[in-house]
Structures are given as C-alpha cells and as structure tokens.
Enzyme design. Structure first.
Site, PDB file in Angstrom:
ATOM      1  CD  GLU A  64      -1.175  -6.870   0.237  1.00 18.05           C
ATOM      2  OE1 GLU A  64      -2.614  -6.530   0.154  1.00 18.05           O
ATOM      3  OE2 GLU A  64      -0.127  -7.145   0.088  1.00 18.05           O
ATOM      4  NE  ARG A 267      -0.003  -1.875  -6.135  1.00 15.83           N
ATOM      5  CZ  ARG A 267       1.250  -1.485  -4.785  1.00 15.83           C
ATOM      6  NH1 ARG A 267       1.971  -0.998  -4.423  1.00 15.83           N
ATOM      7  NH2 ARG A 267       0.177  -2.618  -3.625  1.00 15.83           N
ATOM      8  N   GLY A 312      12.046  -3.857  -5.192  1.00 15.61           N
ATOM      9  CA  GLY A 312      12.596  -3.560  -4.019  1.00 15.61           C
ATOM     10  C   GLY A 312      13.775  -3.004  -3.072  1.00 15.61           C
ATOM     11  CD  GLU A 313      17.527  -1.297  -6.558  1.00 14.07           C
ATOM     12  OE1 GLU A 313      18.134  -1.757  -6.031  1.00 14.07           O
ATOM     13  OE2 GLU A 313      16.943  -0.363  -7.989  1.00 14.07           O
ATOM     14  CG  ASN A 337       3.395   1.918   3.190  1.00 15.15           C
ATOM     15  OD1 ASN A 337       2.877   2.171   4.025  1.00 15.15           O
ATOM     16  ND2 ASN A 337       4.429   1.081   3.114  1.00 15.15           N
ATOM     17  CG  LEU A 338       0.372   7.446   3.562  1.00 16.45           C
ATOM     18  CD1 LEU A 338       1.098   7.792   5.005  1.00 16.45           C
ATOM     19  CD2 LEU A 338      -0.659   7.969   3.270  1.00 16.45           C
ATOM     20  CB  ILE A 339       3.483   3.915   6.408  1.00 16.60           C
ATOM     21  CG1 ILE A 339       2.753   4.336   7.064  1.00 16.60           C
ATOM     22  CG2 ILE A 339       4.350   4.034   7.788  1.00 16.60           C
ATOM     23  CD1 ILE A 339       1.599   3.145   8.288  1.00 16.60           C
ATOM     24  CD  GLU A 340       8.187   1.457   1.610  1.00 12.33           C
ATOM     25  OE1 GLU A 340       9.259   1.070   0.950  1.00 12.33           O
ATOM     26  OE2 GLU A 340       7.111   1.706   0.423  1.00 12.33           O
TER      27      GLU A 340
END
Length: 427
Positions: A64, A267, A312-313, A337-340
């Site tokens: 988020e 994760r 963060g990588e 999140n698959l958009i990343e």
C-alpha cells in the site's frame, strides 16, 4: 441498538487484548526492529508537535505504501505545499514511507482501534481529510473521525468476492463504518459493486494506483547489468509465500541441467533465513543478495539459487529476470501486485489464485503480458521455456504496453481527496 451493542463488544474486546497486542509487536521486533519503534503511538500517545490541516494517508504495509507514492506525488502536483501525515501498520510499510516524506510532513503508526486511542490520535493531528488505502475499514477509527469532523476517503479501494463474503459475517460492525465514508474510490466496477453492497456510499471507479507507480530507474539499470553479467536465463519467483517455496524447489531440482538461475524473493523478511535453509537442504549452491553491494561476485555467478533477501529492490529483481513466477498465486493467497512486473518489462507466469488482483490479472492476460497455469509444476515448465525463448522480447513489449495503458488513477483520486478536504487544486 444492535450496531451499538456490536461496537461496544468490539471495543471492549480490543481493550482487553491491548496487552497481548503490544506483546505481539514486541515479539515481532526480535527480527524486525521497526516494530519496537514508538510503541506508545500505537495507543495514541507520544506524538511530535504538529500543525493541523494535513492530508492524512494511511498505508498499512509495504504494498500500500508503494501504491501511495503515486497518490502523494499527484497531491503535491495539484496542491504544491500540501502537508502530509503518513500512518502505517507494519515495519516494512513505515520504512518505505520514510522515503516519501518532505519538509513539514509527519509519519506515525495508526492507532490501535480503541475509542480512546483513536480520539487521542485525531485530537492531536486534526487532519483536513483522512485517506485509507485499499481495504482498511476500522469501525472505531471511521466513527471517531466522523465525530471529530474529519471526512474520510477509501482510496484505491478493492473488495474481492471472498473478502465480501467474509465481511458479511461482521456486517453489523462494517456497514455503519462504511456509511461514514465521504468517498469510496474503487479500482474496478466489480469492486465498486461489492463495496456498495458492503455499505459504502458515494462510490466511484477511478482505476488502480499501482499503474501509476514508476519503477526506480537506477534499480532497473542495475538489474539489466546483472543479467548481462550472468549470461544465462533467469527465472524470478517474486514475493513467494509460506508453502510455495518447497514445491518450487522440488520442481527446480527435477529440471535437467543446465538449469536457469532461480532468483527467489520471499515476500516477508522474517522468512529469509528459513528459505535460505530450505534451498541449502535441497543441495543448491546458494548466494544471498545481502552478501554483495552493486555487482554479484564471481562465486554468486556460479550459484544455482539467489535469495533476494533485501527490501525495496523488486524493480532490480524484475529487470534482472527473463520471466517471473507470481508469488501468492500458487498458494491460496490471492496473488501479489502483478502490475509492478509489467512496469519493469518482465513477463509473468501466474498460478490459479489471483483474486486480490482479479481484473488486473485478466487485463494482463488479454494484453499478452502474462500467462496462467494450473499449478507450480506447469508454472516452472512454462517459465523456463519462456526464459529460453528467443521471442521473449515480444512479451516484454506487451508488458510495457499493458502497464502504460491504464495510468491516470493517481490524479483522479487526488482531485477527489482535495475536493473532500476543501483544498483547491491548482488549475
């Protein structure tokens, strides 16, 4: 009367559980020290002095917070000088949020959802508007905000069918809280329909903020440099969850040599060591990302498995891979999140469980940026084949196209939030 009784019982239970809640945070702090930071803020105490009138954005965890980055940028673009208050629930979310702060902004924990903690939080900060990201509906927080005159917005809102059914069991608590929301800014039409049925009013479809998040270009460049240095195919297992790594490693062990490099990124950071031990038990030569700075050393280049034990990588990992297996979609976790992945130009192989990102998954499949498989065995086979496919670049271009085609949610949501707060946006 029924709603009042339910909320009273809920509040009483939370008060009784407060010692256990604090003990749990302290216990988690053994491995993630951030959980022991500013514990009194969890109960509405110990805040730094602040001026009223900030735009308060609550991003509970890392995902988020990353999505909120695009919203914060849009708010600052539309209203230069806007002051922000960021709240979080997890240590990883708080750490990521620190990079989003500007002069005059504040950051704190979201208070435990007791009436007293909520009242102290709101009385101290006196925000112009509150923004809850995605699924964060807290009964006392929302009803306390209404009493304090703080309008609340649920932004990037989503509600899966599974969560909707579960929510109906506690509708006596959720519906009165949801009715207090000044705006519900949903990701999709399906989310909007379920959110209305759950009690939300003033529901609008604005799209998904995650499409507006731009990957860090330095991390992307470093990931490409890693791929060139490796000179062999790389399959990424992105944001895996408990129960997914063991069957993945079993499948990997069964592959014929030479295998691609497996880049395994759990994760949750508290599981890094356990997953490293698991890979070692299979006899794989393991290299940990935390053991080098910018470029992997020669011994890492010879490893069978890399463990992505850093925070963060993810853009680096996606850029460094030929294809990714979507964690959380092979176990019953609803996917990640698959958009990343698409924004980084990484083709994706998804398992059967993507209900947390149902519409994005279908759009990705339709765009030819991903493919779906029935289980991890098929997933590994398809991922390895795609990593070795000379036509992979066509998938890369479709991934970029899919990511760029759905931008614009951040500005739409920012305008709605500023309007609710009574803050004019620059024309």
């Amino acid at each position: 009367m029924t709603h009042w009784l339910a909320r009273t019982a809920y509040s009483t239970l939370l008060r009784l559980l407060t010692p256990a809640y604090l003990l749990r945070l302290w216990w988690r702090g053994r491995r993630e020290a951030g959980y022991r930071v500013a514990l009194t803020q969890r109960l509405g105490w110990g805040y730094a002095p602040t001026e009223p009138g900030a735009v308060w954005v609550h991003a509970v965890s890392l995902g988020e917070t990353r999505a909120a980055a695009a919203l914060l940028e849009a708010l600052r673009t539309l209203r230069p000088g806007v002051r922000l208050l960021l709240t979080h629930g997890t240590a990883t979310g708080r750490e990521a949020g620190q990079a989003l702060l500007r002069e005059g902004d504040r950051q704190t924990w979201l208070p435990w959802d007791t009436p007293g903690a909520v009242r102290r939080f709101l009385r101290h900060h006196r925000p112009a508007v509150g923004v809850l990201m995605e699924t964060e509906i807290w009964p006392n927080l929302l009803l306390g905000a209404q009493a304090a005159g703080v309008p609340m917005v649920l932004a990037n809102a989503r509600l899966s069918e599974k969560s909707f059914v579960k929510g109906q069991r506690i509708a006596v608590l959720i519906e009165p809280a949801a009715r207090t929301l000044a705006r519900v800014l949903a990701q999709t039409e399906a989310d909007a329909r379920r959110l209305r049925a759950a009690g939300g009013a003033h529901v609008q479809v604005c799209g998904n903020l995650k499409f507006d998040v731009s990957p860090n270009p330095k991390l992307l460049a470093r990931g490409l440099e890693w791929r060139q240095r490796l000179a062999r195919p790389v399959v990424l297992a992105a944001s895996t969850r408990e129960g997914e790594e063991m069957p993945l490693l079993q499948c990997w062990q069964a592959l014929d040599a030479p295998r691609p490099l497996l880049l395994l990124v759990p994760r949750h950071p508290q599981r890094f060591d356990a997953v490293a031990d698991m890979a070692a038990d299979f006899g794989f030569r393991l290299a940990r990302r935390s053991s080098w700075a910018k470029l992997p050393p020669d011994e890492a280049l010879q490893a069978d498995v890399w463990l992505g034990d850093s925070m963060g990588e993810m853009p680096l990992y996606y850029a460094g891979a030929d294809v990714a297996l979507l964690g959380g979609s092979f176990g019953r976790y609803g996917g990640q999140n698959l958009i990343e992945a698409a924004a980084c130009g990484c083709p994706l192989v998804m398992g059967p469980h993507t209900y947390n990102f149902a519409e994005a998954a279908e759009l990705s499949l339709a765009a030819g940026a991903s493919l779906r498989v029935k289980d991890i065995d098929e997933g590994v086979a398809r991922a390895v084949a795609l990593a070795r496919n000379p036509a992979r670049n066509e998938w890369v271009q479709r991934a970029f196209g899919f990511a760029s085609a759905h931008r614009g949610a951040a500005e739409r949501m920012a305008r709605q939030i500023l309007a609710v707060a009574g803050l004019a946006a620059d024309p």
